[in-house]
Design an enzyme around this catalytic site. Structure first.
Site, PDB file in Angstrom:
ATOM      1  N   THR A 124       0.799  -1.229   0.000  1.00  0.00           N
ATOM      2  CA  THR A 124       0.000   0.000   0.000  1.00  0.00           C
ATOM      3  C   THR A 124       0.834   1.283   0.000  1.00  0.00           C
ATOM      4  OG1 THR A 124      -1.522   1.243   1.418  1.00  0.00           O
ATOM      5  CG2 THR A 124      -0.093  -0.298   2.535  1.00  0.00           C
ATOM      6  N   ASP A 125       0.251   2.346  -0.542  1.00  0.00           N
ATOM      7  CA  ASP A 125       0.907   3.660  -0.485  1.00  0.00           C
ATOM      8  C   ASP A 125       1.013   4.187   0.953  1.00  0.00           C
ATOM      9  OD1 ASP A 125      -1.795   4.267  -0.068  1.00  0.00           O
ATOM     10  OD2 ASP A 125      -1.998   5.569  -1.825  1.00  0.00           O
ATOM     11  N   GLU A 126       0.232   3.591   1.886  1.00  0.00           N
ATOM     12  CA  GLU A 126       0.241   4.103   3.268  1.00  0.00           C
ATOM     13  C   GLU A 126       1.585   3.920   3.950  1.00  0.00           C
ATOM     14  OE1 GLU A 126      -3.081   3.509   5.756  1.00  0.00           O
ATOM     15  OE2 GLU A 126      -4.510   3.604   4.106  1.00  0.00           O
ATOM     16  N   TYR A 148      -1.754  -0.309  11.033  1.00  0.00           N
ATOM     17  CA  TYR A 148      -1.898  -1.016   9.745  1.00  0.00           C
ATOM     18  C   TYR A 148      -0.718  -0.682   8.828  1.00  0.00           C
ATOM     19  CZ  TYR A 148      -3.239  -1.616   4.849  1.00  0.00           C
ATOM     20  OH  TYR A 148      -3.227  -1.934   3.521  1.00  0.00           O
ATOM     21  N   LYS A 152       2.220  -3.224   7.359  1.00  0.00           N
ATOM     22  CA  LYS A 152       2.482  -3.457   5.931  1.00  0.00           C
ATOM     23  C   LYS A 152       3.925  -3.064   5.593  1.00  0.00           C
ATOM     24  CE  LYS A 152      -0.027  -4.613   3.043  1.00  0.00           C
ATOM     25  NZ  LYS A 152      -0.424  -5.970   2.551  1.00  0.00           N
TER      26      LYS A 152
HETATM   27  P1  NAD Z   1      -9.760  -7.502   2.381  1.00  0.00           P
HETATM   28  O1  NAD Z   1      -9.713  -6.996   3.791  1.00  0.00           O
HETATM   29  O2  NAD Z   1     -10.998  -7.319   1.599  1.00  0.00           O
HETATM   30  O3  NAD Z   1      -9.436  -9.076   2.367  1.00  0.00           O
HETATM   31  C1  NAD Z   1      -8.350  -9.623   3.037  1.00  0.00           C
HETATM   32  C2  NAD Z   1      -8.415 -11.133   2.835  1.00  0.00           C
HETATM   33  O4  NAD Z   1      -7.293 -11.721   3.512  1.00  0.00           O
HETATM   34  C3  NAD Z   1      -9.676 -11.790   3.430  1.00  0.00           C
HETATM   35  O5  NAD Z   1     -10.190 -12.738   2.532  1.00  0.00           O
HETATM   36  C4  NAD Z   1      -9.168 -12.458   4.688  1.00  0.00           C
HETATM   37  O6  NAD Z   1      -9.921 -13.606   5.058  1.00  0.00           O
HETATM   38  C5  NAD Z   1      -7.750 -12.831   4.278  1.00  0.00           C
HETATM   39  N1  NAD Z   1      -6.843 -13.000   5.419  1.00  0.00           N
HETATM   40  C6  NAD Z   1      -6.679 -12.150   6.473  1.00  0.00           C
HETATM   41  N2  NAD Z   1      -5.763 -12.670   7.327  1.00  0.00           N
HETATM   42  C7  NAD Z   1      -5.337 -13.835   6.786  1.00  0.00           C
HETATM   43  C8  NAD Z   1      -4.386 -14.808   7.180  1.00  0.00           C
HETATM   44  N3  NAD Z   1      -3.699 -14.687   8.330  1.00  0.00           N
HETATM   45  N4  NAD Z   1      -4.188 -15.877   6.390  1.00  0.00           N
HETATM   46  C9  NAD Z   1      -4.883 -16.040   5.240  1.00  0.00           C
HETATM   47  N5  NAD Z   1      -5.804 -15.147   4.818  1.00  0.00           N
HETATM   48  C10 NAD Z   1      -6.028 -14.053   5.584  1.00  0.00           C
HETATM   49  O7  NAD Z   1      -8.492  -6.916   1.629  1.00  0.00           O
HETATM   50  P2  NAD Z   1      -8.387  -5.968   0.329  1.00  0.00           P
HETATM   51  O8  NAD Z   1      -8.919  -4.629   0.656  1.00  0.00           O
HETATM   52  O9  NAD Z   1      -8.888  -6.697  -0.848  1.00  0.00           O
HETATM   53  O10 NAD Z   1      -6.788  -5.830   0.240  1.00  0.00           O
HETATM   54  C11 NAD Z   1      -5.994  -6.856  -0.339  1.00  0.00           C
HETATM   55  C12 NAD Z   1      -4.534  -6.488  -0.224  1.00  0.00           C
HETATM   56  O11 NAD Z   1      -4.294  -5.252  -0.874  1.00  0.00           O
HETATM   57  C13 NAD Z   1      -4.034  -6.290   1.219  1.00  0.00           C
HETATM   58  O12 NAD Z   1      -2.738  -6.820   1.310  1.00  0.00           O
HETATM   59  C14 NAD Z   1      -4.010  -4.786   1.413  1.00  0.00           C
HETATM   60  O13 NAD Z   1      -3.039  -4.400   2.368  1.00  0.00           O
HETATM   61  C15 NAD Z   1      -3.645  -4.338   0.015  1.00  0.00           C
HETATM   62  N6  NAD Z   1      -4.137  -2.998  -0.366  1.00  0.00           N
HETATM   63  C16 NAD Z   1      -5.461  -2.692  -0.193  1.00  0.00           C
HETATM   64  C17 NAD Z   1      -5.941  -1.462  -0.632  1.00  0.00           C
HETATM   65  C18 NAD Z   1      -7.396  -1.082  -0.485  1.00  0.00           C
HETATM   66  O14 NAD Z   1      -7.753   0.042  -0.829  1.00  0.00           O
HETATM   67  N7  NAD Z   1      -8.264  -1.959  -0.007  1.00  0.00           N
HETATM   68  C19 NAD Z   1      -5.056  -0.559  -1.257  1.00  0.00           C
HETATM   69  C20 NAD Z   1      -3.704  -0.906  -1.395  1.00  0.00           C
HETATM   70  C21 NAD Z   1      -3.268  -2.136  -0.962  1.00  0.00           C
HETATM   71  O1  DAU Z   2      -4.177   3.871   0.539  1.00  0.00           O
HETATM   72  C1  DAU Z   2      -4.390   2.490   0.465  1.00  0.00           C
HETATM   73  C2  DAU Z   2      -5.185   2.058   1.665  1.00  0.00           C
HETATM   74  O2  DAU Z   2      -6.520   2.499   1.438  1.00  0.00           O
HETATM   75  C3  DAU Z   2      -5.166   0.546   1.893  1.00  0.00           C
HETATM   76  O3  DAU Z   2      -3.869   0.133   2.149  1.00  0.00           O
HETATM   77  C4  DAU Z   2      -6.099   0.165   3.057  1.00  0.00           C
HETATM   78  O4  DAU Z   2      -6.151  -1.245   3.203  1.00  0.00           O
HETATM   79  C5  DAU Z   2      -7.480   0.687   2.749  1.00  0.00           C
HETATM   80  O5  DAU Z   2      -8.338   0.429   3.850  1.00  0.00           O
HETATM   81  C6  DAU Z   2      -7.442   2.182   2.444  1.00  0.00           C
HETATM   82  O6  DAU Z   2      -7.153   2.943   3.645  1.00  0.00           O
HETATM   83  P1  DAU Z   2      -7.878   4.330   3.923  1.00  0.00           P
HETATM   84  O7  DAU Z   2      -7.782   4.639   5.360  1.00  0.00           O
HETATM   85  O8  DAU Z   2      -7.452   5.372   2.956  1.00  0.00           O
HETATM   86  O9  DAU Z   2      -9.395   3.895   3.512  1.00  0.00           O
HETATM   87  P2  DAU Z   2     -10.792   4.145   4.215  1.00  0.00           P
HETATM   88  O10 DAU Z   2     -11.838   3.739   3.224  1.00  0.00           O
HETATM   89  O11 DAU Z   2     -10.861   3.565   5.571  1.00  0.00           O
HETATM   90  O12 DAU Z   2     -10.830   5.719   4.366  1.00  0.00           O
HETATM   91  C7  DAU Z   2     -10.676   6.591   3.232  1.00  0.00           C
HETATM   92  C8  DAU Z   2     -10.732   8.017   3.746  1.00  0.00           C
HETATM   93  O13 DAU Z   2     -12.069   8.288   4.208  1.00  0.00           O
HETATM   94  C9  DAU Z   2      -9.832   8.272   4.934  1.00  0.00           C
HETATM   95  O14 DAU Z   2      -9.329   9.609   4.849  1.00  0.00           O
HETATM   96  C10 DAU Z   2     -10.756   8.157   6.139  1.00  0.00           C
HETATM   97  C11 DAU Z   2     -12.088   8.648   5.594  1.00  0.00           C
HETATM   98  N1  DAU Z   2     -13.287   8.027   6.190  1.00  0.00           N
HETATM   99  C12 DAU Z   2     -13.340   6.672   6.234  1.00  0.00           C
HETATM  100  C13 DAU Z   2     -14.434   6.041   6.792  1.00  0.00           C
HETATM  101  C14 DAU Z   2     -14.512   4.526   6.871  1.00  0.00           C
HETATM  102  C15 DAU Z   2     -14.316   8.808   6.666  1.00  0.00           C
HETATM  103  O15 DAU Z   2     -14.284  10.063   6.598  1.00  0.00           O
HETATM  104  N2  DAU Z   2     -15.408   8.193   7.210  1.00  0.00           N
HETATM  105  C16 DAU Z   2     -15.494   6.821   7.316  1.00  0.00           C
HETATM  106  O16 DAU Z   2     -16.517   6.328   7.863  1.00  0.00           O
END
Ligand code: NAD
Ligand code: DAU
Length: 334
Positions: A124-126, A148, A152
């Site tokens: 992630t960019d985070e 988190y 990562k």
């Molecule tokens: P998600 O939370 O929707 O799903 C995570 C999956 O991982 C689930 O199916 C869960 O059961 C599985 N999991 C969790 N712990 C586990 C373990 N110990 N062993 C095996 N499986 C396990 O995730 P997502 O939002 O689809 O993100 C997928 C990947 O992309 C993650 O690595 C996340 O850090 C990365 N990522 C997410 C975002 C985003 O915006 N969601 C952005 C950038 C990177």
């Molecule tokens: O940048 C990549 C990341 O994006 C991933 O690595 C993470 O797994 C993913 O959860 C996501 O993180 P963010 O914190 O950016 O996503 P989230 O949807 O939780 O929040 C997006 C923005 O919106 C953030 O500034 C917080 C704000 N927010 C979020 C929620 C859930 C609100 O204002 N209200 C809310 O209820």
């Protein structure tokens, strides 16, 4: 080609598995997933009987489970498995360390024993922290601000060390925020869309002036597919579109699409340690031939339509454990 995909029952992992089974019917997929609250076998219903798809329930932090999934061997490992929600990491960081750090370590240790031609870490960019102006490049330092992001970043550093020390063919990706159909309704876009479909308010943290860069699911799948073919071992790739939007802009777009006004916004207490802005320079990926395929607005409309048409899917999720989590989150913050 046989690929181990971890976390394939989650939002992006399941989308990628369906994308691969459609576009590469000759690839074999093994999906190792622990089925946490975020993992849902329903996400894979349409492919569960495919000949070239196998599901293994297990934990990436358990070496026995990883060995079972690898079986006689795999050509590639793509690690999507993680604890992913920043707010949950603030409430209960333990699982983040176990999965995102120790789980990554366990997969890398398994890599040392098996002849795996490529490992891709979905990250992630985070990890870079927040940037006031300009863009993060792959050379930007790690400055994670949430448990988190720190978990990562730790996993990514292990990947770097295993490339440098053991010369394992590892690629790390740093992506911006995913959006699209079927995301767990705790993240900003699905939470706000489903709240409005239930005629509830949307909780904007702080002033809503934080900015995130967004990528539609299908475009992220295409980026990982490209890196699986052309990515170089030991390299890091940012994955972004340049679509940087303040949370209020995203909120107003959703409100307008669903026919509501700003009376539906509830400004709530800010997230502790809230990063103000993420923005990536993704030229390195573009140099390999990647470009996004649709506009942010078109992706948003497709996403909103999916939630309108699939109430049965998310309504089941927005109950039980999910509601318990929200009660805890708001009790802590009030
Ligand atoms: P998600 O939370 O929707 O799903 C995570 C999956 O991982 C689930 O199916 C869960 O059961 C599985 N999991 C969790 N712990 C586990 C373990 N110990 N062993 C095996 N499986 C396990 O995730 P997502 O939002 O689809 O993100 C997928 C990947 O992309 C993650 O690595 C996340 O850090 C990365 N990522 C997410 C975002 C985003 O915006 N969601 C952005 C950038 C990177
Ligand atoms: O940048 C990549 C990341 O994006 C991933 O690595 C993470 O797994 C993913 O959860 C996501 O993180 P963010 O914190 O950016 O996503 P989230 O949807 O939780 O929040 C997006 C923005 O919106 C953030 O500034 C917080 C704000 N927010 C979020 C929620 C859930 C609100 O204002 N209200 C809310 O209820």
């Amino acid at each position: 080609m046989k690929i181990l995909i971890t976390g394939g029952a989650g939002f992006m992992g399941s989308t990628f598995i369906k994308y691969i089974l459609k576009n590469h019917p000759d690839w074999q997929i093994v999906n190792l997933d622990k089925l946490t609250y975020a993992g849902n076998p329903e996400n894979l219903k349409e492919v569960e009987n495919c000949q070239n798809y196998e599901f293994v329930k297990g934990d990436i932090a358990n070496r026995g489970d990883v060995e079972k999934a690898i079986g006689d061997g795999v050509d590639k490992i793509i690690n999507y498995a993680a604890e992913t929600h920043v707010d949950r990491s603030i409430l209960e960081p333990d699982a983040f360390i176990k999965t995102d750090v120790f789980g990554t370590f366990t997969l890398l240790e398994a890599m040392r024993q098996h002849n795996v031609a490529q490992y891709i870490q979905i990250s992630t960019d985070e990890v870079y922290g927040s940037i006031q102006n300009g863009l993060f490049t792959e050379a930007s330092p790690f400055e994670p601000n949430s448990p988190y992001a720190a978990s990562k970043a730790s996993g990514d550093l292990l990947c770097r060390a295993y490339f440098k020390t053991y010369n394992l063919p590892i690629i790390v990706t740093h992506s911006c925020n995913f959006y699209g159909p079927n995301q767990y309704p705790e993240k900003l876009i699905p939470l706000f869309v489903t709240n409005l479909l239930e005629d509830k308010k949307v909780p904007v943290y702080g002033k809503g002036n934080q900015s995130r860069e967004w990528i539609f699911t299908n475009d992220h799948c295409r980026a990982i597919e490209l890196l699986a073919e052309k990515g170089q071992p030991g390299e890091v790739y940012n994955i972004g579109t340049g679509w940087c939007k303040e949370n209020m802009e995203v909120t107003r777009f959703i409100l307008a699409e669903l026919g509501f006004g700003e009376e539906k916004i509830e400004f709530v207490k800010d997230r502790p340690g809230h990063d103000l802005r993420y923005a990536l320079n993704s030229q390195k990926l573009k140099n390999l031939g990647w470009a996004h395929s649709l506009s942010w607005e078109e992706g948003m409309r497709r996403t909103i339509s999916w939630y309108k048409e699939n109430e049965d899917r998310w309504k089941k999720i927005k109950s039980g454990e999910y509601l318990e989590y929200y009660k805890r989150q708001y009790a802590e913050r009030s």
